[in-house]
Design a protein around this motif. Sequence first.
Motif, PDB file in Angstrom:
ATOM      1  N   ILE A   1       4.298 -10.595  34.817  1.00 52.37           N
ATOM      2  CA  ILE A   1       4.714 -11.836  35.470  1.00 52.37           C
ATOM      3  C   ILE A   1       5.853 -12.477  34.689  1.00 52.37           C
ATOM      4  CG2 ILE A   1       4.030 -14.212  35.980  1.00 52.37           C
ATOM      5  CD1 ILE A   1       2.937 -12.280  38.011  1.00 52.37           C
ATOM      6  N   ARG A   2       5.706 -12.539  33.361  1.00 50.63           N
ATOM      7  CA  ARG A   2       6.742 -13.140  32.512  1.00 50.63           C
ATOM      8  C   ARG A   2       8.067 -12.390  32.670  1.00 50.63           C
ATOM      9  NH1 ARG A   2       4.486 -12.227  27.859  1.00 50.63           N
ATOM     10  NH2 ARG A   2       3.116 -14.045  28.125  1.00 50.63           N
ATOM     11  N   GLU A   3       7.988 -11.071  32.663  1.00 53.05           N
ATOM     12  CA  GLU A   3       9.208 -10.266  32.782  1.00 53.05           C
ATOM     13  C   GLU A   3       9.836 -10.424  34.164  1.00 53.05           C
ATOM     14  OE1 GLU A   3       7.729  -6.437  31.764  1.00 53.05           O
ATOM     15  OE2 GLU A   3       7.827  -6.796  29.594  1.00 53.05           O
ATOM     16  N   ALA A   4       8.998 -10.523  35.192  1.00 54.57           N
ATOM     17  CA  ALA A   4       9.514 -10.724  36.544  1.00 54.57           C
ATOM     18  C   ALA A   4      10.199 -12.081  36.664  1.00 54.57           C
ATOM     19  CB  ALA A   4       8.375 -10.612  37.554  1.00 54.57           C
ATOM     20  N   LEU A   5       9.616 -13.105  36.058  1.00 54.12           N
ATOM     21  CA  LEU A   5      10.222 -14.441  36.095  1.00 54.12           C
ATOM     22  C   LEU A   5      11.572 -14.438  35.386  1.00 54.12           C
ATOM     23  CD1 LEU A   5       7.122 -16.729  35.416  1.00 54.12           C
ATOM     24  CD2 LEU A   5       8.295 -16.348  37.594  1.00 54.12           C
ATOM     25  N   GLN A   6      11.655 -13.740  34.281  1.00 53.48           N
ATOM     26  CA  GLN A   6      12.929 -13.638  33.567  1.00 53.48           C
ATOM     27  C   GLN A   6      13.984 -12.965  34.427  1.00 53.48           C
ATOM     28  OE1 GLN A   6      11.751 -11.529  30.029  1.00 53.48           O
ATOM     29  NE2 GLN A   6      10.987 -13.366  28.985  1.00 53.48           N
ATOM     30  N   ARG A   7      13.573 -11.929  35.138  1.00 56.63           N
ATOM     31  CA  ARG A   7      14.508 -11.216  36.018  1.00 56.63           C
ATOM     32  C   ARG A   7      14.974 -12.114  37.162  1.00 56.63           C
ATOM     33  NH1 ARG A   7      12.895  -5.742  39.363  1.00 56.63           N
ATOM     34  NH2 ARG A   7      14.871  -5.464  40.478  1.00 56.63           N
ATOM     35  N   LEU A   8      14.054 -12.849  37.757  1.00 51.77           N
ATOM     36  CA  LEU A   8      14.406 -13.755  38.851  1.00 51.77           C
ATOM     37  C   LEU A   8      15.319 -14.882  38.383  1.00 51.77           C
ATOM     38  CD1 LEU A   8      10.896 -13.853  40.523  1.00 51.77           C
ATOM     39  CD2 LEU A   8      12.983 -13.023  41.620  1.00 51.77           C
ATOM     40  N   GLU A   9      15.100 -15.340  37.144  1.00 52.12           N
ATOM     41  CA  GLU A   9      15.978 -16.369  36.587  1.00 52.12           C
ATOM     42  C   GLU A   9      17.379 -15.804  36.372  1.00 52.12           C
ATOM     43  OE1 GLU A   9      16.232 -19.588  32.886  1.00 52.12           O
ATOM     44  OE2 GLU A   9      14.784 -17.921  32.800  1.00 52.12           O
ATOM     45  N   THR A  10      17.467 -14.588  35.872  1.00 51.17           N
ATOM     46  CA  THR A  10      18.763 -13.946  35.662  1.00 51.17           C
ATOM     47  C   THR A  10      19.526 -13.812  36.973  1.00 51.17           C
ATOM     48  OG1 THR A  10      17.917 -12.708  33.772  1.00 51.17           O
ATOM     49  CG2 THR A  10      19.904 -11.849  34.817  1.00 51.17           C
ATOM     50  N   GLN A  11      18.802 -13.585  38.060  1.00 54.06           N
ATOM     51  CA  GLN A  11      19.420 -13.432  39.379  1.00 54.06           C
ATOM     52  C   GLN A  11      19.678 -14.773  40.075  1.00 54.06           C
ATOM     53  OE1 GLN A  11      16.552 -10.843  41.245  1.00 54.06           O
ATOM     54  NE2 GLN A  11      17.543  -8.991  40.475  1.00 54.06           N
ATOM     55  N   SER A  12      19.397 -15.872  39.362  1.00 57.63           N
ATOM     56  CA  SER A  12      19.624 -17.243  39.870  1.00 57.63           C
ATOM     57  C   SER A  12      18.705 -17.604  41.032  1.00 57.63           C
ATOM     58  CB  SER A  12      21.089 -17.435  40.281  1.00 57.63           C
ATOM     59  OG  SER A  12      21.944 -17.260  39.177  1.00 57.63           O
TER      60      SER A  12
END
Length: 217
Positions: A46-57
Amino acid sequence: MVDAKMPLKDAYDMILEAIDVGIYRPGDRLVESELAERFGVSRTPIREALQRLETQSLLTRDGRSLIVASLDHSQLAELYIVRGELEGLAARLAATHATDEEIAVLRDMALADRALVGDPKALSRANRRFHRQIHLASHNRFLVQQLDLVHRSMALLATTSLAAEGRGADALEEHEAIVEAIAARDPDGAYAALRDHLSKAYMTRLRLDAEAVEAAE
Protein backbone atom coordinates in the motif's frame (compact mmCIF):
# COMPACT_ATOMS: atom_id res chain seq x y z
CA MET A 1 -3.85 -10.59 5.27
CA VAL A 2 -2.19 -11.09 1.90
CA ASP A 3 1.57 -11.52 1.93
CA ALA A 4 3.54 -8.28 1.75
CA LYS A 5 5.37 -9.62 -1.28
CA MET A 6 2.25 -9.50 -3.45
CA PRO A 7 2.92 -7.64 -6.75
CA LEU A 8 2.89 -3.87 -6.39
CA LYS A 9 0.52 -3.51 -9.31
CA ASP A 10 -2.20 -5.29 -7.35
CA ALA A 11 -2.30 -2.68 -4.59
CA TYR A 12 -1.77 0.12 -7.10
CA ASP A 13 -4.58 -1.07 -9.36
CA MET A 14 -6.98 -1.52 -6.47
CA ILE A 15 -6.43 2.04 -5.20
CA LEU A 16 -6.59 3.48 -8.72
CA GLU A 17 -9.84 1.66 -9.42
CA ALA A 18 -11.30 2.92 -6.13
CA ILE A 19 -10.51 6.47 -7.24
CA ASP A 20 -11.85 5.81 -10.72
CA VAL A 21 -15.24 4.53 -9.52
CA GLY A 22 -15.63 7.30 -6.95
CA ILE A 23 -15.00 5.43 -3.70
CA TYR A 24 -12.28 8.00 -3.11
CA ARG A 25 -12.95 11.43 -4.60
CA PRO A 26 -10.80 14.52 -5.09
CA GLY A 27 -9.87 15.93 -1.70
CA ASP A 28 -10.36 12.63 0.17
CA ARG A 29 -7.52 11.66 2.52
CA LEU A 30 -5.94 8.25 1.97
CA VAL A 31 -4.70 6.56 5.12
CA GLU A 32 -2.25 3.69 4.75
CA SER A 33 -3.70 1.56 7.55
CA GLU A 34 -7.28 2.04 6.38
CA LEU A 35 -6.39 1.09 2.81
CA ALA A 36 -4.55 -2.02 3.98
CA GLU A 37 -7.63 -3.10 5.94
CA ARG A 38 -10.06 -2.31 3.10
CA PHE A 39 -8.12 -4.24 0.48
CA GLY A 40 -6.86 -7.02 2.75
CA VAL A 41 -3.17 -6.48 2.06
CA SER A 42 -0.19 -5.53 4.20
CA ARG A 43 0.91 -1.93 4.53
CA THR A 44 4.13 -2.31 2.54
CA PRO A 45 2.55 -2.67 -0.93
CA ILE A 46 0.00 0.00 0.00
CA ARG A 47 2.81 2.41 0.94
CA GLU A 48 4.65 1.73 -2.31
CA ALA A 49 1.46 2.12 -4.34
CA LEU A 50 0.73 5.47 -2.66
CA GLN A 51 4.24 6.65 -3.48
CA ARG A 52 3.73 5.67 -7.11
CA LEU A 53 0.38 7.46 -7.30
CA GLU A 54 1.93 10.57 -5.76
CA THR A 55 4.73 10.49 -8.34
CA GLN A 56 2.08 10.35 -11.07
CA SER A 57 0.34 13.41 -9.53
CA LEU A 58 -2.81 11.42 -8.81
CA LEU A 59 -2.25 12.09 -5.11
CA THR A 60 -0.99 15.27 -3.52
CA ARG A 61 0.25 16.34 -0.09
CA ASP A 62 -1.86 18.22 2.43
CA GLY A 63 0.57 18.69 5.25
CA ARG A 64 1.65 15.17 6.16
CA SER A 65 -1.42 13.56 4.61
CA LEU A 66 -1.92 12.27 1.08
CA ILE A 67 -5.17 13.27 -0.59
CA VAL A 68 -6.69 12.50 -3.96
CA ALA A 69 -5.66 15.30 -6.33
CA SER A 70 -8.12 17.47 -8.20
CA LEU A 71 -7.93 19.24 -11.55
CA ASP A 72 -8.39 22.99 -11.78
CA HIS A 73 -9.95 24.73 -14.79
CA SER A 74 -6.67 25.08 -16.68
CA GLN A 75 -5.61 21.49 -16.02
CA LEU A 76 -8.98 20.25 -17.23
CA ALA A 77 -8.58 22.18 -20.48
CA GLU A 78 -5.05 20.86 -20.96
CA LEU A 79 -6.21 17.29 -20.33
CA TYR A 80 -8.98 17.50 -22.91
CA ILE A 81 -6.64 18.99 -25.50
CA VAL A 82 -4.23 16.08 -25.13
CA ARG A 83 -7.02 13.52 -24.90
CA GLY A 84 -8.69 14.88 -28.03
CA GLU A 85 -5.54 14.67 -30.12
CA LEU A 86 -4.53 11.22 -28.91
CA GLU A 87 -7.99 9.68 -29.11
CA GLY A 88 -8.55 11.28 -32.49
CA LEU A 89 -5.34 9.66 -33.68
CA ALA A 90 -6.49 6.32 -32.26
CA ALA A 91 -9.74 6.57 -34.23
CA ARG A 92 -7.84 7.54 -37.37
CA LEU A 93 -5.55 4.53 -37.03
CA ALA A 94 -8.45 2.22 -36.16
CA ALA A 95 -10.13 3.18 -39.44
CA THR A 96 -7.07 1.80 -41.20
CA HIS A 97 -5.96 -1.08 -38.98
CA ALA A 98 -9.02 -2.40 -37.10
CA THR A 99 -10.03 -5.93 -38.03
CA ASP A 100 -13.60 -6.69 -39.09
CA GLU A 101 -14.03 -8.49 -35.77
CA GLU A 102 -12.91 -5.43 -33.79
CA ILE A 103 -15.36 -3.25 -35.68
CA ALA A 104 -18.13 -5.76 -34.96
CA VAL A 105 -17.29 -5.58 -31.25
CA LEU A 106 -17.45 -1.77 -31.33
CA ARG A 107 -20.86 -1.96 -33.00
CA ASP A 108 -22.10 -4.44 -30.42
CA MET A 109 -20.88 -2.19 -27.59
CA ALA A 110 -22.61 0.88 -29.01
CA LEU A 111 -25.85 -1.08 -29.39
CA ALA A 112 -25.75 -2.76 -25.97
CA ASP A 113 -24.96 0.49 -24.18
CA ARG A 114 -28.35 1.93 -25.17
CA ALA A 115 -29.84 -0.11 -22.33
CA LEU A 116 -27.71 1.85 -19.84
CA VAL A 117 -29.14 5.30 -20.60
CA GLY A 118 -30.43 6.64 -17.30
CA ASP A 119 -27.69 4.93 -15.27
CA PRO A 120 -24.74 7.37 -15.44
CA LYS A 121 -22.34 5.18 -13.44
CA ALA A 122 -22.93 2.08 -15.55
CA LEU A 123 -22.81 4.15 -18.72
CA SER A 124 -19.54 5.72 -17.61
CA ARG A 125 -17.98 2.27 -17.16
CA ALA A 126 -19.28 1.22 -20.57
CA ASN A 127 -17.95 4.43 -22.08
CA ARG A 128 -14.46 3.63 -20.80
CA ARG A 129 -14.68 0.15 -22.30
CA PHE A 130 -15.78 1.57 -25.66
CA HIS A 131 -12.96 4.09 -25.82
CA ARG A 132 -10.44 1.48 -24.70
CA GLN A 133 -11.57 -0.77 -27.54
CA ILE A 134 -10.87 2.03 -30.02
CA HIS A 135 -7.42 2.47 -28.50
CA LEU A 136 -6.67 -1.22 -28.98
CA ALA A 137 -8.07 -1.17 -32.52
CA SER A 138 -5.44 1.44 -33.43
CA HIS A 139 -2.86 -1.36 -33.20
CA ASN A 140 -0.25 1.08 -31.92
CA ARG A 141 1.13 0.01 -28.54
CA PHE A 142 2.87 3.31 -27.85
CA LEU A 143 -0.31 5.28 -28.44
CA VAL A 144 -2.23 2.90 -26.17
CA GLN A 145 0.35 3.46 -23.42
CA GLN A 146 -0.01 7.24 -23.66
CA LEU A 147 -3.79 7.01 -23.62
CA ASP A 148 -3.61 4.84 -20.50
CA LEU A 149 -1.76 7.70 -18.79
CA VAL A 150 -4.37 10.22 -19.91
CA HIS A 151 -7.22 8.07 -18.67
CA ARG A 152 -5.59 7.67 -15.28
CA SER A 153 -5.85 11.43 -14.92
CA MET A 154 -9.51 11.27 -15.98
CA ALA A 155 -10.10 9.37 -12.74
CA LEU A 156 -9.56 12.67 -10.90
CA LEU A 157 -12.78 14.12 -12.31
CA ALA A 158 -15.36 14.04 -9.54
CA THR A 159 -18.35 13.58 -11.84
CA THR A 160 -19.10 12.11 -15.24
CA SER A 161 -20.41 14.32 -18.04
CA LEU A 162 -22.82 11.48 -18.78
CA ALA A 163 -24.78 12.48 -15.67
CA ALA A 164 -26.06 15.61 -17.45
CA GLU A 165 -29.65 15.37 -18.64
CA GLY A 166 -29.79 14.04 -22.19
CA ARG A 167 -26.04 13.60 -22.48
CA GLY A 168 -26.09 9.81 -22.26
CA ALA A 169 -28.32 9.35 -25.32
CA ASP A 170 -26.39 11.98 -27.28
CA ALA A 171 -23.06 10.36 -26.41
CA LEU A 172 -24.24 6.99 -27.68
CA GLU A 173 -25.31 8.53 -30.99
CA GLU A 174 -21.82 10.02 -31.23
CA HIS A 175 -20.32 6.60 -30.49
CA GLU A 176 -22.30 5.14 -33.37
CA ALA A 177 -21.02 7.86 -35.70
CA ILE A 178 -17.45 7.04 -34.69
CA VAL A 179 -17.99 3.34 -35.33
CA GLU A 180 -19.53 3.96 -38.73
CA ALA A 181 -16.60 6.13 -39.79
CA ILE A 182 -14.16 3.43 -38.67
CA ALA A 183 -16.21 0.76 -40.46
CA ALA A 184 -16.20 2.89 -43.62
CA ARG A 185 -12.39 2.96 -43.44
CA ASP A 186 -12.58 6.76 -43.31
CA PRO A 187 -9.61 7.95 -41.20
CA ASP A 188 -10.45 11.66 -41.45
CA GLY A 189 -14.10 11.02 -40.66
CA ALA A 190 -13.23 8.83 -37.67
CA TYR A 191 -10.85 11.47 -36.33
CA ALA A 192 -13.44 14.22 -36.76
CA ALA A 193 -16.23 12.16 -35.18
CA LEU A 194 -14.19 11.33 -32.11
CA ARG A 195 -12.93 14.90 -31.70
CA ASP A 196 -16.52 16.17 -31.96
CA HIS A 197 -17.61 13.62 -29.35
CA LEU A 198 -14.96 14.76 -26.86
CA SER A 199 -15.61 18.44 -27.58
CA LYS A 200 -19.26 17.97 -26.63
CA ALA A 201 -18.28 15.99 -23.52
CA TYR A 202 -15.91 18.80 -22.49
CA MET A 203 -18.57 21.48 -22.98
CA THR A 204 -21.00 19.44 -20.90
CA ARG A 205 -18.42 19.08 -18.14
CA LEU A 206 -17.75 22.82 -18.13
CA ARG A 207 -21.48 23.48 -17.72
CA LEU A 208 -21.70 20.97 -14.87
CA ASP A 209 -18.74 22.58 -13.10
CA ALA A 210 -20.22 26.05 -13.54
CA GLU A 211 -23.53 24.88 -12.10
CA ALA A 212 -21.76 23.27 -9.14
CA VAL A 213 -19.92 26.52 -8.36
CA GLU A 214 -23.14 28.52 -8.61
CA ALA A 215 -24.96 26.11 -6.30
CA ALA A 216 -22.18 26.41 -3.72
CA GLU A 217 -22.34 30.21 -3.63
